[in-house]
Design an enzyme around this catalytic site. Structure first.
Site, short mmCIF file in Angstrom:
data_model
loop_
_atom_site.label_atom_id
_atom_site.label_comp_id
_atom_site.label_asym_id
_atom_site.label_seq_id
_atom_site.Cartn_x
_atom_site.Cartn_y
_atom_site.Cartn_z
N LYS A 92 39.07 38.46 30.43
CA LYS A 92 39.78 37.52 31.31
C LYS A 92 38.83 36.86 32.30
O LYS A 92 38.83 35.65 32.45
CB LYS A 92 40.89 38.24 32.12
CG LYS A 92 41.91 38.96 31.28
CD LYS A 92 42.96 39.63 32.15
CE LYS A 92 42.44 40.76 33.04
NZ LYS A 92 41.88 41.91 32.31
N ARG A 104 50.15 41.64 37.31
CA ARG A 104 49.93 42.78 36.42
C ARG A 104 51.18 43.63 36.28
O ARG A 104 51.14 44.64 35.59
CB ARG A 104 48.84 43.65 37.01
CG ARG A 104 47.60 43.71 36.09
CD ARG A 104 46.48 44.01 36.94
NE ARG A 104 45.39 44.74 36.47
CZ ARG A 104 44.13 44.31 36.59
NH1 ARG A 104 43.89 43.11 37.05
NH2 ARG A 104 43.14 45.07 36.27
N ARG A 117 29.54 46.70 30.42
CA ARG A 117 29.68 45.62 31.41
C ARG A 117 28.77 45.83 32.62
O ARG A 117 28.67 46.93 33.15
CB ARG A 117 31.14 45.54 31.87
CG ARG A 117 31.32 44.60 33.06
CD ARG A 117 32.74 44.13 33.22
NE ARG A 117 33.67 45.17 33.58
CZ ARG A 117 34.99 44.98 33.69
NH1 ARG A 117 35.52 43.80 33.45
NH2 ARG A 117 35.76 45.98 34.04
N ARG A 129 30.30 48.83 37.38
CA ARG A 129 31.44 49.18 38.25
C ARG A 129 31.76 50.66 38.12
O ARG A 129 31.82 51.18 37.02
CB ARG A 129 32.66 48.35 37.84
CG ARG A 129 32.60 46.92 38.33
CD ARG A 129 33.68 46.05 37.75
NE ARG A 129 35.01 46.66 37.72
CZ ARG A 129 36.11 46.00 37.34
NH1 ARG A 129 36.02 44.73 36.99
NH2 ARG A 129 37.28 46.61 37.31
N ARG A 147 42.83 53.75 33.52
CA ARG A 147 43.25 52.35 33.72
C ARG A 147 44.07 51.87 32.54
O ARG A 147 45.10 51.22 32.72
CB ARG A 147 42.02 51.45 33.90
CG ARG A 147 41.45 51.54 35.28
CD ARG A 147 40.00 51.12 35.31
NE ARG A 147 39.82 49.70 35.17
CZ ARG A 147 38.70 49.14 34.71
NH1 ARG A 147 37.68 49.89 34.32
NH2 ARG A 147 38.60 47.85 34.64
#
Ligand code: ADP
Ligand code: AMP
Length: 215
Positions: free
Chosen positions: A9, A84, A123, A156, A167
């Site tokens: 996203k 969300r 990431r 992160r 998550r």
């Protein structure tokens, strides 16, 4: 932009916001900035983020509503990671209808679970402005350094395996309700998120051109 954590996203929102000339507003980026500042908001949201939980709706809606009131968002915005939950989607509808506006398109980026895990585990993001990289799929020109602003890249803390699992477990069920909400309103635009970054961008651009042609 709707999609699982790691679906792409943020990567797409960044590109598309430049193409459309509207700001990219990411709830996760706003929360991480607050955590880094050590503000009361940051202290409040940190405990949810580090557990992989969603920040409570009321707080999230307030932060996004304030951001959408900034002058640069008067002509629209790409919202990334918000809404969300169904309550957030309903609050957004209300916020926008008060200004005579509405959600034009809910771009739903679909990616399979194995690919999400590959994307999240590789990431890296920059400290300067949260530009997003991947150690294999989107490496920076110089290892550890952002191509755009020269800031340091970091992983992160919530991209660690246990937090990623939490998550996905906690955030996917409410995400499906958001997908249902926009499906019912006829504005959902599903895109295949498993292509290259460029392929996904072209799919998104094609999809967002369609309602305009229909209208
Ligand atoms: P989200 O904002 O949905 O959590 P990101 O945009 O941060 O997802 O992307 C997650 C990771 O996957 C990042 O490392 C990014 O570079 C990488 N990525 C994004 N889109 C693609 C793609 N189409 N193919 C391969 N990797 C991608
Ligand atoms: P993201 O950068 O989108 O992956 O978001 C990072 C974290 O911020 C999430 O795991 C949540 O803890 C929190 N967060 C981001 N957006 C929202 C939202 N719309 N509602 C609730 N929590 C959110």
């Amino acid at each position: 932009m709707v999609g699982a954590p790691g679906a792409g996203k943020g990567t797409q929102a960044e590109i598309i916001s430049h193409r459309l000339g509207v700001p990219h507003i990411a709830s996760g980026d706003l929360f991480r900035a607050a955590v880094n500042d050590g503000s009361p908001l940051g202290r409040e949201v940190k405990r949810y983020m580090e557990r992989g939980a969603l920040v409570p709706d009321e707080l999230t809606i307030r932060v996004i509503s304030e951001r959408l009131n900034a002058p640069d968002a008067v002509d629209g915005a790409i919202l990334d990671g918000f809404p969300r939950t169904r309550a957030q989607a309903e609050a957004l509808d209300k916020m926008l209808s008060q200004r005579g506006a509405a959600v034009a398109a809910a771009i739903y980026v679909e990616v399979g679970l194995d690919e999400l895990m590959r994307r999240l585990s590789g990431r890296w993001v920059c400290r300067g402005a949260e530009h997003v990289y991947h150690e294999v799929f989107r490496p920076p020109r110089r290892p550890g350094v952002c191509d755009f602003d020269g800031s340091e890249l970091y992983q992160r803390p919530d991209d660690r395996l246990e937090t990623v699992r939490a998550r996905l477990e906690r955030q996917l069920p409410p995400m499906y309700e958001v997908v249902d909400h926009y499906t019912d309103r006829g504005v959902i635009l599903p895109v295949r998120g498993d292509g290259t970054i460029e392929q996904v961008t072209e799919d998104v651009m094609r999809q967002i051109a369609q309602p305009a042609r229909r209208g």
